[in-house]
Design an enzyme around this catalytic site. Structure first.
Site, mmCIF file in Angstrom:
data_model
loop_
_atom_site.group_PDB
_atom_site.id
_atom_site.type_symbol
_atom_site.label_atom_id
_atom_site.label_comp_id
_atom_site.label_asym_id
_atom_site.label_seq_id
_atom_site.Cartn_x
_atom_site.Cartn_y
_atom_site.Cartn_z
ATOM 1 N N ASP A 152 0.236 -7.717 1.680
ATOM 2 C CA ASP A 152 0.611 -6.304 1.652
ATOM 3 C C ASP A 152 2.126 -6.127 1.629
ATOM 4 O OD1 ASP A 152 0.247 -3.612 1.498
ATOM 5 O OD2 ASP A 152 -0.337 -3.319 3.590
ATOM 6 N N ILE A 208 -13.631 -25.543 2.728
ATOM 7 C CA ILE A 208 -13.430 -26.154 4.033
ATOM 8 C C ILE A 208 -14.074 -25.329 5.134
ATOM 9 C CG2 ILE A 208 -11.301 -27.416 3.504
ATOM 10 C CD1 ILE A 208 -9.706 -25.026 4.470
ATOM 11 N N HIS A 215 0.810 -1.215 0.000
ATOM 12 C CA HIS A 215 0.000 0.000 0.000
ATOM 13 C C HIS A 215 0.846 1.269 0.000
ATOM 14 C CE1 HIS A 215 0.390 -0.194 4.521
ATOM 15 N NE2 HIS A 215 0.452 1.115 4.367
ATOM 16 N N GLY A 256 3.316 6.391 7.965
ATOM 17 C CA GLY A 256 4.674 6.614 7.478
ATOM 18 C C GLY A 256 5.624 5.519 7.925
ATOM 19 N N ASN A 257 5.281 4.813 9.029
ATOM 20 C CA ASN A 257 6.068 3.660 9.453
ATOM 21 C C ASN A 257 5.780 2.438 8.578
ATOM 22 O OD1 ASN A 257 6.069 4.856 12.683
ATOM 23 N ND2 ASN A 257 7.914 3.879 11.869
ATOM 24 N N SER A 258 4.707 2.488 7.800
ATOM 25 C CA SER A 258 4.325 1.337 6.981
ATOM 26 C C SER A 258 5.475 0.891 6.089
ATOM 27 C CB SER A 258 3.121 1.689 6.107
ATOM 28 O OG SER A 258 1.959 1.848 6.874
ATOM 29 N N LEU A 298 -4.974 -26.447 -3.410
ATOM 30 C CA LEU A 298 -5.503 -27.790 -3.213
ATOM 31 C C LEU A 298 -6.842 -27.969 -3.909
ATOM 32 C CD1 LEU A 298 -5.132 -30.524 -1.822
ATOM 33 C CD2 LEU A 298 -6.180 -29.544 0.240
ATOM 34 N N GLY A 299 -7.695 -26.950 -3.872
ATOM 35 C CA GLY A 299 -8.965 -27.012 -4.573
ATOM 36 C C GLY A 299 -10.082 -27.614 -3.751
ATOM 37 N N VAL A 300 -10.232 -27.167 -2.500
ATOM 38 C CA VAL A 300 -11.339 -27.615 -1.662
ATOM 39 C C VAL A 300 -11.958 -26.414 -0.952
ATOM 40 C CG1 VAL A 300 -10.470 -29.945 -1.221
ATOM 41 C CG2 VAL A 300 -9.760 -28.070 0.272
#
Length: 482
Positions: A145, A277, A115, A216-218, A273-275
């Site tokens: 991020d 859950i 960001h 600003g610390n981001s 994996l395609g589940v």
């Protein structure tokens, strides 16, 4: 001959030696665990690798400026809008934003938050020495991020290593460094307030700290006392936008995996994996025959790696590639960290016993799904009241209203008593009941028969598979509710 004096002397000497050793051990422990006398040496060690980041972005005339939320900026925006009524639209203007980052290699790779640099046309890096260099974007991962930048430098750059965030304990000292509120290089210290915090993302693993973190610390680093980065400062919890001692840094063990992929591919490549859950609660565990409420319960298996490997709805994934799975969050993170196209062993609990399946993972970023809707002629449903719900047959009209496929089957929850156990467990009007007692049901008679069989068998709970908005979920209801 008198032997008492030498023996007494030896005994006293031994007691003295033991006491001295205990004092030394106690002093070392206190030195290791106590508050450091100063953070100045640590600052000197790492400051050369911490950077300020300034970005420039072309902002549309109608869009807010980069300092949105600033009262003066808001005032001038309103003033300009009033005075431009009836005039041609103002041209685009330039905006800037500030953030932090840190160098991770001498050849100029820099880590920050996504960001901080999102939609930026230009990225400028300012080093502790005052030198400034333009940066190029290597890749980003909005899910965590994290962004990776690169600068070209004529000389090797000072850099900092990553540490192991998993060994950090609540109460350990940490130090944050960055560019809060555009004030330049600034240091704050505190402790690890908590670990494994989850904010919004599926891959979240945040370290919470009371070290002062502000805007600003981001993107700046959170250090341990050895000068290793154990987190990337990302977010704060605050009613006023300033630090109140609740900050969050994405743990380094998540960041390093992302950075390695961005550096190699320019993008992330997470395992898939395609589940679908859900977590296993005690009532679900009892209904499924599990000894404990652990694992990830499979609610649906669309086309993909899991289906090809033979994973079925109602399977409980208890182990993935050698890692014991406690809940859905752990499965998502473990699968996401696994390499694409890797063949892994998955242990599932099915029909009272464990089975091992071999699954070749796909790539999550490439996985797509779509659920078509249809509309047919209306018909009159029949219904019945049971377990606090009014359950109706699924008609073509209800399929259209619920946005279901033409071949969808089951029973519809037409109404529900707010005081019922079903309502407490999250069922709502419009839910589609696909299975009852682990068997597919399409008529009210089938549902009533399954319910009667469960009571005759002495079951304490009754398992339903429901679907809402295309998402399936298992719900266990107590059988003493009517």
């Amino acid at each position: 001959m008198n032997t008492q004096r030498p023996i007494g002397a030896l005994r006293a000497l031994a007691v003295f030696a033991i006491g001295l050793v205990m004092l030394i051990v106690s002093s070392l422990a206190a030195a290791a665990q106590g508050r450091p006398d100063t953070f100045a040496d640590l600052v000197d060690q790492v400051s050369g690798a911490v950077v300020n980041i300034t970005t420039n972005t072309t902002v549309a005339a109608s869009a807010p400026g980069p300092n949105r939320g600033n009262p003066l900026e808001d005032f001038f925006e309103e003033f300009r809008d009033r005075n431009n009524q009836g005039r041609p639209e103002r041209p685009s203007r330039r905006g800037s934003a500030l953030g932090s980052g840190f160098v991770i290699s001498e050849d100029g790779y820099i880590v920050t938050n996504n960001h901080v640099i999102e939609n930026a046309d230009e990225i400028l890096i300012e080093f502790f020495s005052g030198e400034e260099l333009p940066a190029e974007l290597v890749g980003t991962d909005p899910n965590t991020d994290i962004a990776l930048l690169k600068v070209d430098s004529a000389k090797p750059l000072p850099f900092v290593p990553f540490g192991d965030s998993d060994v950090m304990r609540t109460g350990d000292w940490v130090m944050a460094m960055g560019n809060p509120l555009g004030q330049g290089f600034s240091v704050s210290a505190g402790i690890v307030s908590a670990r494994e915090r989850e904010l919004q993302g599926a891959y979240d693993d945040y370290i919470q700290t009371d070290a002062a973190i502000n805007r600003g610390n981001s993107g700046g680093p959170l250090f341990n006392l050895d000068g290793e980065v154990i987190g990337v400062n990302t977010a704060i919890l605050s009613p006023n936008g300033g630090s109140i001692g609740i900050g969050f840094a994405m743990s380094s063990n998540v960041v390093t995996n992302v950075v390695d992929q961005l550096q190699e591919f320019g993008e992330t490549r997470r395992g898939w994996l395609g589940v679908r859950i859900q977590d296993v609660d005690p009532e679900l565990a009892e209904a499924l025959g599990l000894e404990s409420a652990n694992g990830a319960l499979v609610t649906d298996v669309p086309d993909g790696p899991a289906k090809e490997a033979g994973i079925l709805p109602r399977d409980v994934i208890v182990t993935f590639d050698g890692t014991d799975i406690e809940n859905t969050r752990e499965l998502v993170r473990t699968v996401g960290n696994a390499p694409v196209d890797k063949a892994v062993r998955v242990i599932v609990f099915r029909d009272g016993e464990e089975q091992t399946l071999l699954v070749t993972l796909g790539r999550r970023e490439e996985a797509e799904a779509a659920v078509p809707a249809s509309a047919q002629q209306p018909s009159q449903p029949s219904s019945v009241e049971l377990m606090g719900m009014t359950v109706s047959d699924l008609t073509d009209e209800l399929r259209a209203q619920l946005g279901l496929d033409t071949d969808a089957s089951g029973l519809v929850v037409a109404d529900i008593d707010p005081d019922s156990s079903a309502y407490t467990k999250g069922l709502r009007a419009g839910d589609l009941i696909e299975e009852a007692g682990q068997v597919r049901v399409e008529t009210i008679r089938q549902l009533e028969d399954r319910l009667a069989e469960a009571r005759e068998a002495g079951q304490k709970s009754f398992l339903l598979l429901i679907r809402r908005g295309g998402d399936p979920r298992f719900v266990a209801l107590a059988l003493d509710d009517e």
